[in-house]
Structure formats: C-alpha cells, structure tokens
Design an enzyme around this catalytic site. Structure first.
Site: not given
Length: 477
Positions: A196, A264
């Site tokens: 975000l 990841d």
C-alpha cells in the site's frame, strides 16, 4: 470447503533480480569498548540467509516448484555462500559473475534481540551489460510458466523493459515486485504487486477502498498492465483487473510476529500457482493464505505445502495445523495470552483408527487446544520394529491435522517426547493406555510447573497391531 493445492511440482518459474546475502552476527554484550563509546559484542553465532530475489526463489522452491534464479554477483565468498545455500533448498542458480563488483551483502550485528548496526557491502550494478541476463531469460522461456522480476533497485533490472518484452512475446506472464515511484519502467507487465505504501507513493494517499480501486484502475490503463495486486497489510489484498469487479481479500493472519519477506512469499506463491496452470484469482487466494502463515513466523521465512494446505482449509491461518517445535511454542504462547487451556498427548498414530479418533476427541474436550506429538519414522522403528511405521511421518501428521479435535501436530525424534513436553509445558498432559501417571514421559516436568497429568482409556478392540495382523492374514488367505 475442500481445496486442492496447485500442482506445484509441474510448475517452472524463473526469478530474475537483485540477489543478496543476509549475514547475521549474534552475541552477548556486557561492556563498552575502551577505544570508542560503542558496545563490544562477543560473537558466538553466525547465520547466512539468501535475500532479495534469492528469497523469492526459495519461496517458490519450498512449495515443490522448479525455481531458477538469475542475478548479478561478484566473484567472492558471498557468491559461493549464496550458491551453496540455494542449492541446498533446490534452487537452480545461474548467476552472472561481475569481477569488478562485490556480491550485495548486508551484515547485521545483533545482541539481546536488538540490531546494533548494519553494514552494507555493495556497488550499483546499473552499468553492467544486461545481455547475459537476457540470454538466460531467452533460454528458459520455453520451459517456464512464469517470470518474476524482483526489483530492489540495485541495478540487475536496469533493462527491465527488454525483459518484459522478451517474456510477453513468448506468452509467459511477468510478475513484478516494484521498487520506487517510476512505474513507467514496468509498462506492459502482467502483474505488479506493490504494497500500500509503494502504491500510494505513486498515486497519492487513498482514504477509502474506492479510491484505491479508482486510482489502481487508472494506473493499469496508464502503464498497460494486465492486473494489479495491492497488498494492504492488516487490510488484506486487493486484486484489480480491467473489465472485472475488484477482488478484496481479508487478511488471514491471526498473529503477526514479523512481516520481513512477506512480499517475497506473496509473489513467489503467485508465480508458482500461475505456472501450475491456475487462474490469477486462485493464485491470489493461495498467496493471501501463505502471507497469513509467514507473518506468524520470526524472520524471513518460507511456506511449505503442508502449511499452505492447512491455511487454505482454515486452520493454519489462525496458527493451527502441522508445525515445527519453534512455531508450536509461539502458538502456545499466543493461546495462553488468550487464556486457553492447552492439552498435550503423544503417540505413533501409524494407522489411524476409531480408537484413536475417540481418544483424541475425549482429550480435546478436557481443554481449549490439543497438541499431538508424533514419533518420527526413526523413533517409531526403534520402538515398534523394522516393519514400522506403515505410513511415513508426513502422512501421519497430515491425517492427524485433518481431525477437528486436533489443533497442533508436531514431531519428535527421541524415543519419548520428554524433552518436547518440558519445552512446551502443557496445562494438561494426557496419555492413553494402562500407564500410571508417574510413568508417563514428561509428567514430572508438567507437575513441577503446576499442570495436571491424566490417563485416558482407549476404545476396546481397536489396535494398529491388530489391523496389520488382519491385513497379513487376509493376504495369506
């Protein structure tokens, strides 16, 4: 709801990006240096972990998918350490060695759970010829189902536009974890996965979900993206696609211990799921579940197929299911904070039968959470003979974890779980059979901690040994 995991074993994914080595030096500190006003750390533990794009590749490999990693390194001990660590977890490395540059390394010195200093060893790879990277991508395109570009702004993706075009021309989806505010360089990608704060750095502060959708759709149009996935921490994830309604997925994390490397994990699961032939919506579903698991772990972590399977059926997302010993300790600590009573039992549970199910259901009724500790294959063989176990440890644990009565499943290597019980210290220790309480492994430790020990009866006529004998007799007959 029955959810089937993607066929990760048939998925091939290439990761290209900024690879790095994370080094950790740990030790106590009890004095100040006479040379300068700084603490003296007596290093007693050294850890090395693949970082950056290498951690993405590890996340893909941990699912059982075929992971290939391409990046730029120096010719040094850090590159060798990276290659060895990644080979150990089945990541195929094809690094481009640059003799004029060091392998990117981040060294952290820690004492008493505090990071005292971080030392970075790096030089930008921006001026390095990208052609060897392009050649490696071209060679792999026919055998992969997704390309991940992992950008940490260290120079490996200086030619990211050419990489995107190579993959899109071959019909291979390109997933990018972006860095910085210049999203123009990612034009034409299949999917961007900004968090975000990264998203708002490009489009401005969003006060509502509607603003996220509106600005996200404009970003998709402006940069000719196929889709955008905004990861929103405790607010979950939002998948935006042209011509489709926004898909907002709430977070599945019950306890958040560390968000390190969660991005990841998300892009790794997304890529592996797409490469296995699943839809983007399905990929986001699995990635969201995986993120809920990994943030409940300390440090950069990966997610196993067992953990993901537990998560998508609604158990591991709340800290339940098959666990390591360290994960179990964290889950038990969280349960105690909630005032829950923890019950623990143990056994081989080789061929699960009605007696086992009844016993475990009765044990679960004695508290709020039930731990089942399971003998490893080697431990079972020592106790039961060379012909046992019939079912390997992983299968026994999966079956136990599927029972509604069982909250946590953990394995132990010793003949008895005494050490494990002493580390967990359940409120109630339960054992089935003809034991006396004082004969039960771990009873002394539980009593000393103020806990209880109880013997429960098994259901008459139910026995794994009898089941095996009957099978053998039927074969002879």
């Amino acid at each position: 709801m029955k959810v089937t995991l993607p066929e990760f074993e048939r998925a091939g994914v290439m990761v290209v990006g900024d690879v790095m080595l994370d080094r950790y030096w740990y030790g106590p500190t009890s004095r100040i240096s006479p040379e300068a006003p700084v603490p003296v750390v007596k290093v007693n533990t050294i850890e090395e972990r693949p970082g950056g794009a290498a951690n993405v590749a590890m996340n893909i490999a941990s699912l059982g998918a075929n992971a290939r990693l391409v990046g730029l390194t120096g010719i040094d001990d850090a590159a060798r350490a990276l290659s060895k660590s990644l080979a150990d977890v089945n990541v195929k490395c094809d690094f481009v060695s640059v003799p004029t540059h060091p392998t990117i390394t981040k060294l952290r010195v820690l004492s008493r759970n505090q990071q005292l200093i971080r030392l970075d060893f790096e030089e930008g790879f921006e001026g390095v010829d990208p052609q060897p990277l392009h050649e490696r991508i071209n060679q792999a395109l026919s055998s992969i189902g997704a390309l991940v570009l992992s950008d940490y702004a260290k120079g490996a993706l200086a030619s990211v536009q050419q990489m995107i075009q190579l993959a899109r021309k071959a019909g291979v989806p390109v997933l990018i974890d972006p860095k910085g505010t210049d999203f123009e360089r990612y034009r034409g990608a299949t999917l961007l996965t900004p968090n975000l704060s990264e998203f708002e750095a490009v489009v401005g502060k969003c006060k509502t979900e509607e603003e996220i959708v509106e600005r996200g759709m404009k970003l998709i149009a402006d940069y000719e993206l196929s889709a955008l996935l905004v990861t929103r921490s405790e607010q979950g994830m939002s998948l935006l696609q042209p011509g489709k309604a926004p898909l907002h997925m709430p977070t599945q994390a019950q306890e958040v211990y560390d968000v390190t490397g969660a991005g990841d994990t998300v892009i790794g699961v997304l890529a592996a799921t797409l490469a296995a032939g699943n839809s983007l919506e399905e990929a986001c579903f699995f990635a969201n579940a995986a993120a809920g698991v990994v943030v409940g772990k300390l440090g950069t972590s990966t997610v196993s197929p067992i953990e993901l399977e537990n998560a998508v059926r609604g158990r591991a997302d709340t800290g339940f299911g098959v666990m390591t010993e360290e994960e179990l300790k964290l889950a038990v600590a969280a349960a105690r904070k909630r005032g829950e009573k923890v019950v623990m039992t143990n056994g081989v549970f080789d061929i699960l039968h009605a007696g086992h199910v009844s016993y475990l259901a009765n044990a679960r009724k004695l508290g709020d959470r039930l731990i089942v500790a399971v003998n490893s294959d080697a431990s079972t063989k020592r106790l039961k003979g060379d012909s046992r176990p019939v079912n390997p440890l992983e299968q026994r644990m999966i079956v136990l974890g599927a029972l509604e009565a069982v909250d946590w499943v953990v394995s132990f290597e010793e003949d008895t779980p005494q050490r494990l019980i002493a580390g967990i210290l359940p409120d109630l220790l339960v054992k089935g059979g003809d034991y006396k309480p004082e004969e039960i492994a771990g009873s002394k430790e539980v009593w000393a901690n103020g806990g209880e020990v109880l013997v429960l009866n098994f259901e008459d006529g139910c026995s794994t040994t009898n089941i095996i004998k009957k099978i053998q007799q039927d074969k002879k007959g």
